[in-house]
Design a protein around this motif. Sequence first.
Motif, PDB file in Angstrom:
ATOM      1  N   ASP A  44      -5.896 -12.437  -5.293  1.00 34.33           N
ATOM      2  CA  ASP A  44      -4.481 -12.166  -5.529  1.00 34.33           C
ATOM      3  C   ASP A  44      -4.337 -10.694  -5.917  1.00 34.33           C
ATOM      4  O   ASP A  44      -4.629 -10.315  -7.051  1.00 34.33           O
ATOM      5  N   TYR A  45      -3.919  -9.853  -4.985  1.00 36.27           N
ATOM      6  CA  TYR A  45      -3.781  -8.419  -5.215  1.00 36.27           C
ATOM      7  C   TYR A  45      -2.331  -8.014  -4.998  1.00 36.27           C
ATOM      8  O   TYR A  45      -1.728  -8.388  -3.993  1.00 36.27           O
ATOM      9  N   PRO A  46      -1.773  -7.216  -5.899  1.00 34.73           N
ATOM     10  CA  PRO A  46      -0.406  -6.734  -5.689  1.00 34.73           C
ATOM     11  C   PRO A  46      -0.338  -5.818  -4.461  1.00 34.73           C
ATOM     12  O   PRO A  46      -1.313  -5.136  -4.128  1.00 34.73           O
ATOM     13  N   GLU A  49      -1.793  -1.262  -3.170  1.00 34.57           N
ATOM     14  CA  GLU A  49      -3.041  -0.792  -3.774  1.00 34.57           C
ATOM     15  C   GLU A  49      -4.090  -0.548  -2.697  1.00 34.57           C
ATOM     16  O   GLU A  49      -4.049  -1.148  -1.621  1.00 34.57           O
ATOM     17  N   ILE A  50      -5.041   0.323  -3.035  1.00 35.35           N
ATOM     18  CA  ILE A  50      -6.194   0.587  -2.184  1.00 35.35           C
ATOM     19  C   ILE A  50      -7.405  -0.050  -2.856  1.00 35.35           C
ATOM     20  O   ILE A  50      -7.619   0.123  -4.054  1.00 35.35           O
ATOM     21  N   HIS A  51      -8.205  -0.763  -2.061  1.00 34.10           N
ATOM     22  CA  HIS A  51      -9.466  -1.329  -2.548  1.00 34.10           C
ATOM     23  C   HIS A  51     -10.538  -0.985  -1.520  1.00 34.10           C
ATOM     24  O   HIS A  51     -10.345  -1.219  -0.322  1.00 34.10           O
ATOM     25  N   TRP A  61      -5.663  -1.703   2.315  1.00 29.14           N
ATOM     26  CA  TRP A  61      -4.355  -1.320   1.795  1.00 29.14           C
ATOM     27  C   TRP A  61      -3.579  -2.625   1.664  1.00 29.14           C
ATOM     28  O   TRP A  61      -3.276  -3.290   2.665  1.00 29.14           O
ATOM     29  N   THR A  62      -3.283  -3.031   0.417  1.00 30.36           N
ATOM     30  CA  THR A  62      -2.692  -4.338   0.186  1.00 30.36           C
ATOM     31  C   THR A  62      -1.218  -4.369   0.562  1.00 30.36           C
ATOM     32  O   THR A  62      -0.474  -3.422   0.318  1.00 30.36           O
ATOM     33  N   LYS A  67      -1.732 -10.203   2.096  1.00 29.54           N
ATOM     34  CA  LYS A  67      -2.355  -9.592   3.276  1.00 29.54           C
ATOM     35  C   LYS A  67      -2.739  -8.148   2.973  1.00 29.54           C
ATOM     36  O   LYS A  67      -2.335  -7.576   1.958  1.00 29.54           O
ATOM     37  N   ALA A  68      -3.513  -7.574   3.873  1.00 23.26           N
ATOM     38  CA  ALA A  68      -3.916  -6.172   3.745  1.00 23.26           C
ATOM     39  C   ALA A  68      -4.226  -5.612   5.122  1.00 23.26           C
ATOM     40  O   ALA A  68      -4.543  -6.359   6.053  1.00 23.26           O
ATOM     41  N   ILE A  69      -4.132  -4.294   5.215  1.00 22.35           N
ATOM     42  CA  ILE A  69      -4.636  -3.605   6.407  1.00 22.35           C
ATOM     43  C   ILE A  69      -6.058  -3.198   6.076  1.00 22.35           C
ATOM     44  O   ILE A  69      -6.305  -2.558   5.048  1.00 22.35           O
ATOM     45  N   GLN A  70      -6.983  -3.579   6.914  1.00 23.55           N
ATOM     46  CA  GLN A  70      -8.391  -3.226   6.728  1.00 23.55           C
ATOM     47  C   GLN A  70      -8.732  -2.062   7.646  1.00 23.55           C
ATOM     48  O   GLN A  70      -8.512  -2.123   8.850  1.00 23.55           O
TER      49      GLN A  70
END
Length: 186
Positions: A44-46, A49-51, A61-62, A67-70
């Motif tokens: 669960d990521y807001p 954000e970058i991880h 990029w969340t 979802k996120a862009i990988q």
Amino acid sequence: MLKRRHILTTALCAPFIGATSSLAREGWVLPEEYKPKIIKLAGDYPAGEIHVDPARFALYWTLEEGKAIQYTVGIGRGNLYESGTFSIGAKKEWPSWTPTQDMIEREPGQYKRFEDGMPGGPGNPLGARALYLFTPERGDTFLRIHGTPKPWTIASAVSNGCVRLTNSHIGHLYNQVQIGAKAVLH
């Protein structure tokens, strides 16, 4: 919400891809598996954000709805990768670059000649765009998430500590990230 088509179109149409650079490796083509893709996150990521997962050479990029862009990235080699929680303290287009004193001491033959810096441009190691990582204690950490004129180096541990993307991918990420955004290098 961004659609995959938008991501790919943006990447293909970006004016700063650098494919005509004299540094281009002849015949190199970005492998399909290195292209950005929208994924479903396990945690669960807001949004916003970058991880960075160094084991997978991936930057996330969340987005909303889990979802996120990988993006595929290059990371710091050996013990030069620095994990931690940072914030984006600055953003620059075609940034200038100066090697750190540690870089010059480690490899003087490669970096000493640039100790006064290098202007931004297609051959600059920071590529087309850079996001500057800051912490409250240190301010500017001299760590960057940036482009590269050598896109074939992504998906490997080759940098002096920074996270690198292709120039088109950093351009896409750069346009979404706001000053103050959280960046976690796991």
